[in-house]
Write an enzyme that holds these catalytic residues in place. Structure first.
Site, PDB file in Angstrom:
ATOM      1  CG  ASP A  32      44.883  45.645  39.354  1.00  0.00           C
ATOM      2  OD1 ASP A  32      44.518  44.659  40.001  1.00  0.00           O
ATOM      3  OD2 ASP A  32      45.007  46.791  39.859  1.00  0.00           O
ATOM      4  CG  ASN A  88      45.134  38.222  47.362  1.00  0.00           C
ATOM      5  OD1 ASN A  88      46.055  37.421  47.474  1.00  0.00           O
ATOM      6  ND2 ASN A  88      45.301  39.428  46.845  1.00  0.00           N
ATOM      7  CD  GLN A  95      38.409  38.452  48.640  1.00  0.00           C
ATOM      8  OE1 GLN A  95      38.417  37.616  49.550  1.00  0.00           O
ATOM      9  NE2 GLN A  95      37.540  38.419  47.648  1.00  0.00           N
ATOM     10  CG  HIS A 101      39.702  39.660  42.035  1.00  0.00           C
ATOM     11  ND1 HIS A 101      38.870  39.881  43.106  1.00  0.00           N
ATOM     12  CD2 HIS A 101      40.922  40.095  42.408  1.00  0.00           C
ATOM     13  CE1 HIS A 101      39.567  40.440  44.091  1.00  0.00           C
ATOM     14  NE2 HIS A 101      40.822  40.574  43.677  1.00  0.00           N
ATOM     15  CG  HIS A 103      45.525  39.649  41.423  1.00  0.00           C
ATOM     16  ND1 HIS A 103      45.597  41.016  41.374  1.00  0.00           N
ATOM     17  CD2 HIS A 103      44.753  39.351  42.500  1.00  0.00           C
ATOM     18  CE1 HIS A 103      44.913  41.540  42.391  1.00  0.00           C
ATOM     19  NE2 HIS A 103      44.389  40.540  43.090  1.00  0.00           N
TER      20      HIS A 103
HETATM   21  P1  5GP Z   1      42.529  42.095  45.818  1.00  0.00           P
HETATM   22  O1  5GP Z   1      43.372  42.926  46.754  1.00  0.00           O
HETATM   23  O2  5GP Z   1      41.086  42.068  46.261  1.00  0.00           O
HETATM   24  O3  5GP Z   1      43.084  40.726  45.552  1.00  0.00           O
HETATM   25  O4  5GP Z   1      42.609  42.811  44.417  1.00  0.00           O
HETATM   26  C1  5GP Z   1      41.788  43.851  44.036  1.00  0.00           C
HETATM   27  C2  5GP Z   1      42.427  44.467  42.814  1.00  0.00           C
HETATM   28  O5  5GP Z   1      41.437  45.183  42.119  1.00  0.00           O
HETATM   29  C3  5GP Z   1      43.554  45.447  43.142  1.00  0.00           C
HETATM   30  O6  5GP Z   1      44.744  45.041  42.467  1.00  0.00           O
HETATM   31  C4  5GP Z   1      43.036  46.776  42.627  1.00  0.00           C
HETATM   32  O7  5GP Z   1      44.045  47.567  42.051  1.00  0.00           O
HETATM   33  C5  5GP Z   1      42.007  46.358  41.605  1.00  0.00           C
HETATM   34  N1  5GP Z   1      40.898  47.283  41.449  1.00  0.00           N
HETATM   35  C6  5GP Z   1      40.101  47.777  42.446  1.00  0.00           C
HETATM   36  N2  5GP Z   1      39.158  48.592  41.943  1.00  0.00           N
HETATM   37  C7  5GP Z   1      39.360  48.606  40.598  1.00  0.00           C
HETATM   38  C8  5GP Z   1      38.687  49.283  39.531  1.00  0.00           C
HETATM   39  O8  5GP Z   1      37.728  50.037  39.714  1.00  0.00           O
HETATM   40  N3  5GP Z   1      39.163  49.057  38.268  1.00  0.00           N
HETATM   41  C9  5GP Z   1      40.221  48.217  38.019  1.00  0.00           C
HETATM   42  N4  5GP Z   1      40.593  48.061  36.752  1.00  0.00           N
HETATM   43  N5  5GP Z   1      40.875  47.584  39.012  1.00  0.00           N
HETATM   44  C10 5GP Z   1      40.454  47.775  40.285  1.00  0.00           C
END
Ligand code: 5GP
Ligand code: ZN
Length: 134
Positions: A32, A88, A95, A101, A103
């Site tokens: 991440d 999420n 989300q 995805h 985590h």
């Molecule tokens: P969500 O909030 O949708 O559950 O999680 C999205 C996750 O994706 C976040 O923890 C964020 O840091 C990660 N993320 C978003 N864009 C990128 C990216 O371009 N590269 C990587 N490696 N992680 C990303």
């Protein structure tokens, strides 16, 4: 299916290079970009599914089996003390990227990572309401 303007479609399929811990025909596991703790990684399917509601059943099973393997290996490599799996669905649930995805967040004793929520008491009304509907 891939979605043109989806960042996770591009990352999962290697169109944008990223730190990859594992890859197979269905998934890519990446670090991440904004880790909650050292080693925070994401399991991302190569096909686009917006969330758990849409995710293919077989892939859902495979994602959990892969999480088990990754967590087992990474616990050894990172020397962490525990793990949170977080997934999420929907903006109200936190989300921010609308491509499914999972985590995997390593936990270290006293790391202060805040994943907590306030514990309420299950009310008779809620219990009966839910049990009568499910
Ligand atoms: P969500 O909030 O949708 O559950 O999680 C999205 C996750 O994706 C976040 O923890 C964020 O840091 C990660 N993320 C978003 N864009 C990128 C990216 O371009 N590269 C990587 N490696 N992680 C990303
Ligand atoms: Zn996508």
């Amino acid at each position: 299916m891939k979605v043109d303007d989806c960042i996770f479609c591009k990352l999962a399929n290697g169109e944008i290079p990223t730190a990859t811990l594992y890859e197979d025909e269905d998934f890519r596991v990446i670090l991440d970009a904004n880790p909650a703790s050292k080693g925070h990684a994401l399991i991302i399917p190569k096909e686009h599914y917006a969330n758990l509601y849409e995710l293919d059943d077989e892939l859902a099973g495979k994602a959990m089996i892969l999480a088990k393997k990754m967590v087992t290996k990474l616990t050894e490599v990172l020397g962490c003390d525990g793990y949170n799996l977080v997934q999420n669905n929907g903006e109200c649930a936190g989300q921010t990227v609308f491509h499914f995805h999972l985590h995997m967040i390593p936990r270290y004793k006293d790391d202060g990572v805040g994943l907590g929520w306030k514990l309420n008491t299950l009310t008779d009304e809620d219990r009966e309401d839910i049990l009568s509907k499910v």
